[in-house]
Design an enzyme around this catalytic site. Structure first.
Site, PDB file in Angstrom:
ATOM      1  N   ASP A  12      24.877  74.806  51.977  1.00 23.40           N
ATOM      2  CA  ASP A  12      25.942  75.260  52.879  1.00 23.40           C
ATOM      3  C   ASP A  12      25.748  74.715  54.297  1.00 23.40           C
ATOM      4  OD1 ASP A  12      28.265  76.656  53.435  1.00 23.40           O
ATOM      5  OD2 ASP A  12      27.186  78.462  54.059  1.00 23.40           O
ATOM      6  N   ASN A  60      36.236  77.952  46.317  1.00 28.43           N
ATOM      7  CA  ASN A  60      36.490  76.826  47.232  1.00 28.43           C
ATOM      8  C   ASN A  60      37.904  76.253  47.098  1.00 28.43           C
ATOM      9  OD1 ASN A  60      33.039  75.675  47.124  1.00 28.43           O
ATOM     10  ND2 ASN A  60      34.052  76.863  48.718  1.00 28.43           N
TER      11      ASN A  60
HETATM   12  C1  IPE Z   1      29.070  78.328  48.890  1.00 31.17           C
HETATM   13  O1  IPE Z   1      29.423  78.021  50.185  1.00 31.17           O
HETATM   14  C2  IPE Z   1      29.604  77.293  47.929  1.00 31.17           C
HETATM   15  C3  IPE Z   1      28.955  75.998  47.961  1.00 31.17           C
HETATM   16  C4  IPE Z   1      27.923  75.656  48.679  1.00 31.17           C
HETATM   17  C5  IPE Z   1      29.505  75.028  47.047  1.00 31.17           C
HETATM   18  P1  IPE Z   1      30.749  78.599  50.856  1.00 31.17           P
HETATM   19  O2  IPE Z   1      30.820  78.026  52.207  1.00 31.17           O
HETATM   20  O3  IPE Z   1      31.902  78.388  49.961  1.00 31.17           O
HETATM   21  O4  IPE Z   1      30.433  80.161  50.923  1.00 31.17           O
HETATM   22  P2  IPE Z   1      31.083  81.279  51.842  1.00 31.17           P
HETATM   23  O5  IPE Z   1      32.565  81.166  51.693  1.00 31.17           O
HETATM   24  O6  IPE Z   1      30.647  80.999  53.227  1.00 31.17           O
HETATM   25  O7  IPE Z   1      30.522  82.560  51.341  1.00 31.17           O
HETATM   26  C1  IPE Z   2      29.096  73.628  51.765  1.00 32.65           C
HETATM   27  O1  IPE Z   2      29.387  73.375  53.086  1.00 32.65           O
HETATM   28  C2  IPE Z   2      29.660  72.591  50.865  1.00 32.65           C
HETATM   29  C3  IPE Z   2      30.816  73.042  50.066  1.00 32.65           C
HETATM   30  C4  IPE Z   2      31.270  74.246  49.941  1.00 32.65           C
HETATM   31  C5  IPE Z   2      31.498  72.003  49.330  1.00 32.65           C
HETATM   32  P1  IPE Z   2      30.656  74.041  53.752  1.00 32.65           P
HETATM   33  O2  IPE Z   2      31.813  73.144  53.572  1.00 32.65           O
HETATM   34  O3  IPE Z   2      30.850  75.429  53.261  1.00 32.65           O
HETATM   35  O4  IPE Z   2      30.232  74.058  55.283  1.00 32.65           O
HETATM   36  P2  IPE Z   2      30.464  75.241  56.300  1.00 32.65           P
HETATM   37  O5  IPE Z   2      29.800  76.461  55.725  1.00 32.65           O
HETATM   38  O6  IPE Z   2      31.949  75.430  56.430  1.00 32.65           O
HETATM   39  O7  IPE Z   2      29.813  74.781  57.551  1.00 32.65           O
HETATM   40 MG    MG Z   3      30.210  77.254  53.912  1.00 32.15          MG
END
Ligand code: IPE
Ligand code: IPE
Ligand code: MG
Length: 230
Positions: A12, A60
């Site tokens: 993340d 997502n």
């Molecule tokens: C978790 O991250 C999913 C992945 C890393 C693929 P998210 O960014 O989607 O999680 P939340 O929404 O902050 O909980």
């Molecule tokens: C995690 O990084 C990767 C995916 C969910 C694909 P994020 O895209 O959630 O990055 P932040 O949390 O918004 O910074």
């Molecule tokens: Mg995230």
């Protein structure tokens, strides 16, 4: 000290990292992929048998379509670029999650990758794609009830995507957020959890090694009593 067999990672923080560097979430995703490559090598060096990477969650889909498409496109390019290398390094790729809603071309690319790497033995990488724990558990329950089987832990496990894979010894989440976000909730009941403030593109091999070393110092009880505290 029993070495870890299975490490799972919630990668993340790409978006925030990209915004900070270049005012682009997608730039963060692109650089996040570089970190993925480094960590695969680190896991091989540490003789990890299973590395599970959370790439796209069932939640997502709530993101803007241009970001979703960018992620799919990255995965497409990654497979084309890395397929030979993955073979050379004897890496087995397995998908956990439901890739049916993915674009057809990407889906067949992923399926082909799974097929041709299937007998590789160096390390297994589980790519969590359109993965959600609740969906996974419900899916297992459905199969059990269709087959009129007993609702036992063994049967539930048998129909999870992670069938036959040992539970993660270690769960890592980068990105300064202390939550699970629907990842492997059945499997992590006794995982050692490491929440890191670093954003995923900044996560290094050294960070990975430090976590492995900390893990090796942990006394795991699994609800029982460890010999040394009797
Ligand atoms: C978790 O991250 C999913 C992945 C890393 C693929 P998210 O960014 O989607 O999680 P939340 O929404 O902050 O909980
Ligand atoms: C995690 O990084 C990767 C995916 C969910 C694909 P994020 O895209 O959630 O990055 P932040 O949390 O918004 O910074
Ligand atoms: Mg995230």
């Amino acid at each position: 000290m029993i070495p870890p067999k299975h490490v799972a990672i919630i990668m993340d923080g790409n978006g925030r990292w990209g915004i900070k560097k270049k005012n682009s979430r997608n730039y963060g995703h692109k650089k996040g992929l570089v970190a993925v490559g480094n960590i695969i090598n680190a896991a091989i060096e540490k003789k990890i048998e299973y590395l599970t990477l959370f790439i796209f969650s069932t939640e997502n889909w709530r993101r803007p379509i241009n970001e979703i498409n960018y992620l799919f496109n990255l995965l497409n390019i990654y497979i084309d670029k890395e397929i030979k290398n993955l073979q050379k390094k004897k890496i087995k790729i397995k998908v956990i999650g439901n890739i049916k809603p993915f674009p057809k071309k990407l889906r067949s690319k992923i399926k082909n990758l799974e097929k041709i790497t299937n007998s590789n033995k160096k390390i297994q990488i589980n790519m969590a794609l359109n993965y959600g724990s609740r969906q996974e558990i419900i899916n297992s329950f459905k199969i059990i009830s269709q087959k009129k089987l007993k609702f036992s832990e063994k049967n539930v496990e048998k129909y999870l995507y992670t069938r036959g894979i040992p539970d993660p010894d270690i769960l890592i989440r980068t990105g300064k957020t202390n939550r699970i976000s629907n990842f492997l909730i059945w499997q992590i009941i006794y995982s050692e959890i490491f929440f890191l403030n670093k954003m995923w593109p900044d996560f290094t091999k050294n960070d990975f090694f430090k976590i492995i070393n900390s893990f090796l110092r942990i006394r795991r009880n699994f609800g029982g009593l460890n010999d040394r505290n009797n």
